[in-house]
Motif scaffolding. Sequence first.
Motif, mmCIF file in Angstrom:
data_model
loop_
_atom_site.group_PDB
_atom_site.id
_atom_site.type_symbol
_atom_site.label_atom_id
_atom_site.label_comp_id
_atom_site.label_asym_id
_atom_site.label_seq_id
_atom_site.Cartn_x
_atom_site.Cartn_y
_atom_site.Cartn_z
ATOM 1 N N ALA A 285 9.137 -4.298 -11.722
ATOM 2 C CA ALA A 285 9.177 -3.703 -10.376
ATOM 3 C C ALA A 285 8.365 -2.416 -10.328
ATOM 4 O O ALA A 285 7.771 -2.079 -9.302
ATOM 5 C CB ALA A 285 10.627 -3.441 -9.974
ATOM 6 N N SER A 286 8.302 -1.682 -11.460
ATOM 7 C CA SER A 286 7.576 -0.408 -11.452
ATOM 8 C C SER A 286 6.085 -0.640 -11.228
ATOM 9 O O SER A 286 5.402 0.194 -10.646
ATOM 10 C CB SER A 286 7.800 0.325 -12.779
ATOM 11 N N LEU A 287 5.576 -1.777 -11.677
ATOM 12 C CA LEU A 287 4.168 -2.115 -11.437
ATOM 13 C C LEU A 287 3.924 -2.291 -9.946
ATOM 14 O O LEU A 287 2.944 -1.776 -9.386
ATOM 15 C CB LEU A 287 3.800 -3.383 -12.213
ATOM 16 N N VAL A 288 4.837 -3.010 -9.294
ATOM 17 C CA VAL A 288 4.691 -3.248 -7.854
ATOM 18 C C VAL A 288 4.758 -1.925 -7.090
ATOM 19 O O VAL A 288 3.936 -1.657 -6.207
ATOM 20 C CB VAL A 288 5.772 -4.237 -7.361
ATOM 21 N N ASP A 289 5.718 -1.078 -7.475
ATOM 22 C CA ASP A 289 5.816 0.241 -6.830
ATOM 23 C C ASP A 289 4.530 1.032 -7.031
ATOM 24 O O ASP A 289 4.030 1.677 -6.112
ATOM 25 C CB ASP A 289 6.991 1.044 -7.414
ATOM 26 N N GLY A 290 4.009 0.992 -8.264
ATOM 27 C CA GLY A 290 2.779 1.714 -8.576
ATOM 28 C C GLY A 290 1.628 1.244 -7.699
ATOM 29 O O GLY A 290 0.845 2.051 -7.186
ATOM 30 N N LEU A 291 1.520 -0.075 -7.489
ATOM 31 C CA LEU A 291 0.424 -0.603 -6.660
ATOM 32 C C LEU A 291 0.580 -0.160 -5.213
ATOM 33 O O LEU A 291 -0.396 0.202 -4.552
ATOM 34 C CB LEU A 291 0.373 -2.130 -6.755
ATOM 35 N N HIS A 292 1.838 -0.166 -4.715
ATOM 36 C CA HIS A 292 2.054 0.259 -3.325
ATOM 37 C C HIS A 292 1.745 1.739 -3.136
ATOM 38 O O HIS A 292 1.370 2.166 -2.056
ATOM 39 C CB HIS A 292 3.482 -0.070 -2.879
ATOM 40 N N GLN A 293 1.875 2.498 -4.219
ATOM 41 C CA GLN A 293 1.544 3.925 -4.139
ATOM 42 C C GLN A 293 0.019 4.115 -4.092
ATOM 43 O O GLN A 293 -0.483 5.055 -3.492
ATOM 44 C CB GLN A 293 2.128 4.625 -5.378
ATOM 45 N N LEU A 294 -0.728 3.190 -4.729
ATOM 46 C CA LEU A 294 -2.168 3.390 -4.920
ATOM 47 C C LEU A 294 -3.050 2.680 -3.901
ATOM 48 O O LEU A 294 -4.233 2.979 -3.789
ATOM 49 C CB LEU A 294 -2.574 2.929 -6.317
ATOM 50 N N TYR A 295 -2.515 1.676 -3.209
ATOM 51 C CA TYR A 295 -3.341 0.906 -2.267
ATOM 52 C C TYR A 295 -2.749 1.010 -0.863
ATOM 53 O O TYR A 295 -1.523 1.044 -0.712
ATOM 54 C CB TYR A 295 -3.399 -0.568 -2.692
ATOM 55 N N ARG A 296 -3.609 1.005 0.129
ATOM 56 C CA ARG A 296 -3.130 1.080 1.513
ATOM 57 C C ARG A 296 -2.304 -0.168 1.868
ATOM 58 O O ARG A 296 -2.600 -1.265 1.405
ATOM 59 C CB ARG A 296 -4.324 1.182 2.477
ATOM 60 N N PRO A 297 -1.282 0.027 2.736
ATOM 61 C CA PRO A 297 -0.367 -1.093 3.022
ATOM 62 C C PRO A 297 -1.064 -2.339 3.569
ATOM 63 O O PRO A 297 -0.678 -3.460 3.221
ATOM 64 C CB PRO A 297 0.611 -0.507 4.050
#
Lengths: 290, 378
Positions: A20-32
């Motif tokens: 899940a931390s990977l998914v959170d990390g991606l949402h932090q780095l890429y626009r929705p």
Amino acid sequence: MNSLAMRLGPFTATLETPFASLVDGLHQLYRPELFDVSDSFADFHVSLAPGKGVRRWFRQQARFLVDGESPFMPLPADQALPMFEWGLNYAIAAQAHQYLVVHAAAIELNGRVAILPGAPGAGKSTLTAALVQRGWRLLSDELALIRPEDGHVVPLARPINLKNRSIDIMRDYAPEAVFSRETHDTAKGTVALMRAPDDSMRRVGESAPVGWIVFPRWKEDAEARMEPWSRPAGLMEIAHNAMNYSLHEERGFNVLANIFEQSGCYRFTYSKLDDAIERFAALAASSLQS
Amino acid sequence: MDKVLVSSSSRHAAHHEAHSDRLTPLLRNSAEIGEWGSEDWDIAIRQARHAGLLARVEAQLVAKNLLTVAPIAAQAHLIAARNLAHKHNADVAREIRAIVAALAPLGVPVILLKGAAYAAAGLPPAEGRLFGDIDILIPQTTLDEAETLLMKAGWTSAKSDSYDQRYYREWMHELPPLQHEKRQTAIDVHHTIVPPTSRFAVDGKRLRDAAIGIGPDHINNTVMVLAPADMVLHSAVHLFTEGEFGRGLRDLCDLDRLLRYFSDVDPDFWDQLAERASTFHLERPLHYALRFCTRILDTPVPTRLQAFGAPGPLAARLMDRLFGRALRPPHPSCMDALSGTALFLLYIRAHYLRMPLSLLVPHLLRKAFIRRLEPATV
């Protein structure tokens, strides 16, 4: 299990992962809106799977798989986010032979792209990160995708990989920028990803022609110097940095030769980021006048 | 066991043919591809890549003027694959020149086999094909000298284990594979197309006598390829007796293209092929080649050849199950619970065909157990 799809410039990737931390990390780095994918065709089917056997729990590992095949050794699970980014770079370079793929950063100002090929340690990522925080648009930090048909660079607008000292330098230089959590003890030391500027991500569909090829070199206490460099020498060097140059054979040479014909070729030595910003601004302005 | 295979496999087969295999419809230029949505193309591109057939698919779609049937995103993959295949074709041509030059002192023709032959002779399977090792055939008496010449030109033996060396030299029909130090390209030097220990023994001299000169100085016969029927038989023997199916569907496509091409340019080809198969006692591998080409790729094989070389009904049913599975696209989306078993049984069968049991049992035992106990020797 988490599943998502995301747009990465001209590509679409799907990801399946229990981390899940990977998914959170991606949402932090890429626009929705980049996660809003309606097409069911994907270019890369990525999975970051847990390690096998005991490595599922004990000193947990992550395995990078692209369409079921794993090109790398497993890494500690807390490296899942940088591993996803590196793995995608690998997958793009291994597959996207519709482009000439050059190992270089690419940034744009005033409709012209500067390609910055960089040997490891040349300070390419730090310089790129600083420039895109000061008005240049980020096309790519690691892979310049050159479209053979028109010689344009096609943007990816993905996060910038920062290593070791560069992380703190950029935190100071751009306090408003977004950084991922730091990952320690990777093969490259401590790494963190810096989110691409929002404008770069919004304009990820806009390719642009090359204006300059600049070979950067960071040198302690050096005066910033932008010296014109021989185009044939530059072409040889960039062919050396092109991951699939030989694959494109004669056409690859012609594409690069055309780019060099229309572009300025420079060697750039610097020690201070502010000086670098100034020299690059001058470079961009000079082409507007000519 | 046969019963188990039949009942569960028919259920799986129905499921997979209906839902998963998107590659063989593409290879057959089936009309259904016009109806496909992006999820179908997504799976088709993945299966084609795993099978090493992405560039072949591209070439076929272009030939039928159907490339634009694919969504733009899928076309990008096909174009990337075409660029890669062009590079492979150019590389294989250079590699052939290097090999022929290195072996010139032998004074015998170098006969190219498989992919290298298709590329050098400009045969249809070369189109959109990726190339791995280069295979050549020369007289058995020249093998040692050829090895020396190739080593002088930069190739080294890729198998350093003394058991492997002996395995190849004594029991197989080839030198241990050689790899070029700088270019990393590999070459297999054969003296015939089947191992001498195998139950199909083919005299290399008869193949050489029928071979055909190609290239600019084809009159001097320095570079040759097998005669059409022999080329097909070699491909059939390779695919249906050697037990390796990672590139099985690709090899079947090569066979399909060879059969279509040779029968098109020579109406007598089918009869020559059957006759030659009888001469070499290769009726059975030819039967499987024709059967699975027809079943999977709609190859227009004449009805009179359908029963040629066929096994008994029970064996036929079993082999349909086994080869049917082994020749599916090698992608997880086409695997089922029995795929692994089928591949394992075909692997055992290949060894059984390759050498008598008195050689086979110690060899397999060694592969399974002894090697694990030995420290790696490099």
